[in-house]
Design an enzyme around this catalytic site. Structure first.
Site, PDB file in Angstrom:
ATOM      1  N   GLN A 238      -8.053 -24.304  50.170  1.00 26.84           N
ATOM      2  CA  GLN A 238      -9.470 -24.207  49.775  1.00 26.84           C
ATOM      3  C   GLN A 238      -9.763 -22.813  49.237  1.00 26.84           C
ATOM      4  O   GLN A 238      -9.443 -21.810  49.889  1.00 26.84           O
ATOM      5  CB  GLN A 238     -10.401 -24.513  50.964  1.00 26.84           C
ATOM      6  CG  GLN A 238     -11.868 -24.559  50.539  1.00 26.84           C
ATOM      7  CD  GLN A 238     -12.839 -24.907  51.677  1.00 26.84           C
ATOM      8  OE1 GLN A 238     -12.444 -24.972  52.843  1.00 26.84           O
ATOM      9  NE2 GLN A 238     -14.094 -25.110  51.327  1.00 26.84           N
TER      10      GLN A 238
ATOM     11  N   ASN B 261     -10.018 -30.105  50.467  1.00 26.56           N
ATOM     12  CA  ASN B 261      -9.322 -29.055  51.212  1.00 26.56           C
ATOM     13  C   ASN B 261     -10.282 -28.360  52.174  1.00 26.56           C
ATOM     14  O   ASN B 261     -11.444 -28.121  51.838  1.00 26.56           O
ATOM     15  CB  ASN B 261      -8.740 -28.020  50.238  1.00 26.56           C
ATOM     16  CG  ASN B 261      -7.668 -28.631  49.334  1.00 26.56           C
ATOM     17  OD1 ASN B 261      -6.900 -29.495  49.764  1.00 26.56           O
ATOM     18  ND2 ASN B 261      -7.638 -28.211  48.077  1.00 26.56           N
TER      19      ASN B 261
ATOM     20  N   HIS C 278     -16.413 -30.013  48.519  1.00 26.26           N
ATOM     21  CA  HIS C 278     -16.129 -30.714  47.260  1.00 26.26           C
ATOM     22  C   HIS C 278     -14.966 -31.666  47.443  1.00 26.26           C
ATOM     23  O   HIS C 278     -14.100 -31.466  48.281  1.00 26.26           O
ATOM     24  CB  HIS C 278     -15.846 -29.737  46.113  1.00 26.26           C
ATOM     25  CG  HIS C 278     -14.726 -28.776  46.385  1.00 26.26           C
ATOM     26  ND1 HIS C 278     -14.889 -27.633  47.135  1.00 26.26           N
ATOM     27  CD2 HIS C 278     -13.422 -28.788  46.016  1.00 26.26           C
ATOM     28  CE1 HIS C 278     -13.749 -26.983  47.216  1.00 26.26           C
ATOM     29  NE2 HIS C 278     -12.816 -27.671  46.546  1.00 26.26           N
ATOM     30  N   PHE C 279     -15.013 -32.715  46.635  1.00 26.42           N
ATOM     31  CA  PHE C 279     -13.922 -33.688  46.596  1.00 26.42           C
ATOM     32  C   PHE C 279     -13.284 -33.627  45.221  1.00 26.42           C
ATOM     33  O   PHE C 279     -13.983 -33.700  44.205  1.00 26.42           O
ATOM     34  CB  PHE C 279     -14.453 -35.109  46.844  1.00 26.42           C
ATOM     35  CG  PHE C 279     -14.998 -35.288  48.236  1.00 26.42           C
ATOM     36  CD1 PHE C 279     -14.176 -35.665  49.280  1.00 26.42           C
ATOM     37  CD2 PHE C 279     -16.339 -35.054  48.497  1.00 26.42           C
ATOM     38  CE1 PHE C 279     -14.664 -35.815  50.573  1.00 26.42           C
ATOM     39  CE2 PHE C 279     -16.844 -35.197  49.784  1.00 26.42           C
ATOM     40  CZ  PHE C 279     -16.011 -35.579  50.814  1.00 26.42           C
ATOM     41  N   HIS C 280     -11.966 -33.499  45.208  1.00 28.00           N
ATOM     42  CA  HIS C 280     -11.235 -33.596  43.945  1.00 28.00           C
ATOM     43  C   HIS C 280     -10.986 -35.074  43.655  1.00 28.00           C
ATOM     44  O   HIS C 280     -10.540 -35.808  44.542  1.00 28.00           O
ATOM     45  CB  HIS C 280      -9.855 -32.935  44.062  1.00 28.00           C
ATOM     46  CG  HIS C 280      -9.887 -31.463  44.325  1.00 28.00           C
ATOM     47  ND1 HIS C 280      -9.651 -30.524  43.343  1.00 28.00           N
ATOM     48  CD2 HIS C 280     -10.112 -30.751  45.470  1.00 28.00           C
ATOM     49  CE1 HIS C 280      -9.724 -29.309  43.884  1.00 28.00           C
ATOM     50  NE2 HIS C 280      -9.991 -29.424  45.156  1.00 28.00           N
TER      51      HIS C 280
ATOM     52  N   ASP D 199     -12.888 -30.142  36.544  1.00 27.07           N
ATOM     53  CA  ASP D 199     -12.240 -28.955  37.111  1.00 27.07           C
ATOM     54  C   ASP D 199     -11.770 -28.056  35.958  1.00 27.07           C
ATOM     55  O   ASP D 199     -11.221 -28.536  34.962  1.00 27.07           O
ATOM     56  CB  ASP D 199     -11.051 -29.371  37.987  1.00 27.07           C
ATOM     57  CG  ASP D 199     -10.576 -28.244  38.888  1.00 27.07           C
ATOM     58  OD1 ASP D 199     -10.684 -28.395  40.112  1.00 27.07           O
ATOM     59  OD2 ASP D 199     -10.106 -27.215  38.353  1.00 27.07           O
ATOM     60  N   ILE D 200     -11.981 -26.761  36.109  1.00 24.25           N
ATOM     61  CA  ILE D 200     -11.643 -25.799  35.063  1.00 24.25           C
ATOM     62  C   ILE D 200     -10.116 -25.688  34.895  1.00 24.25           C
ATOM     63  O   ILE D 200      -9.624 -25.258  33.857  1.00 24.25           O
ATOM     64  CB  ILE D 200     -12.256 -24.417  35.421  1.00 24.25           C
ATOM     65  CG1 ILE D 200     -12.467 -23.546  34.207  1.00 24.25           C
ATOM     66  CG2 ILE D 200     -11.456 -23.697  36.468  1.00 24.25           C
ATOM     67  CD1 ILE D 200     -13.307 -22.305  34.481  1.00 24.25           C
TER      68      ILE D 200
END
Ligand code: 5GP
Ligand code: ZN
Length: 133
Positions: free
Chosen positions: A91, A84, A97-99, A28-29
């Site tokens: 979101q 989310n 996507h999954f964190h 993740d950025i």
């Protein structure tokens, strides 16, 4: 094309952690903790509730591989796995996507670790340590 589809197609650079036929995982950025990773299916859908069950299974197979790997290389002791759905939940990118948010110490605040790990230099350093060759 959405931003995560562009990342999957390598049109936008990312710190790629893992890739297989169905999924792509990258840092993740704007990490909430060291090693904060996003797992995305290559097949586009807007959010997890719209993704088909095979796609979700593929994502979870990848999540299991990555967390197992992070147990060893990051020495993380727990994970928040979050997806989310819709803007009201937070979101911001409308590609499923999954964190994976690695956690280290019981009750450690995510906000405490935020400053420490979110610089580009620290993301790069973490990447070199945890990428799957
Ligand atoms: P959401 O808020 O939709 O659940 O999560 C989107 C996540 O994508 C955020 O944590 C955000 O930091 C991350 N993100 C947004 N744009 C990019 C990008 O261009 N590259 C990477 N690596 N992460 C991104
Ligand atoms: Zn997409």
């Amino acid at each position: 094309m959405c931003i995560f589809c562009k990342i999957i197609n390598q049109e936008i650079p990312s710190y790629k952690i893992y890739e297989d036929e169905y999924t792509y995982a990258f840092l993740d950025i704007s990490p909430l903790s060291q090693g904060h990773t996003l797992v995305v299916p290559k097949k586009h859908s807007e959010h997890v509730l719209e993704a088909d069950s095979a796609t979700i299974t593929h994502c979870f197979n990848t999540i299991k591989k990555i967390t197992h790997h992070y147990d060893n290389v990051l020495r993380s002791s727990g994970y928040n796995i979050i997806s989310n759905v819709h803007p009201s939940s937070g979101q911001t990118v409308f590609h499923t996507h999954f964190h994976i948010v690695p956690r280290f110490t019981k009750n450690e605040s995510l906000f405490d670790s935020l400053k420490e790990h979110s610089s580009e230099e620290n993301i790069k350093m973490t990447f070199e340590t945890i990428k799957i060759a």
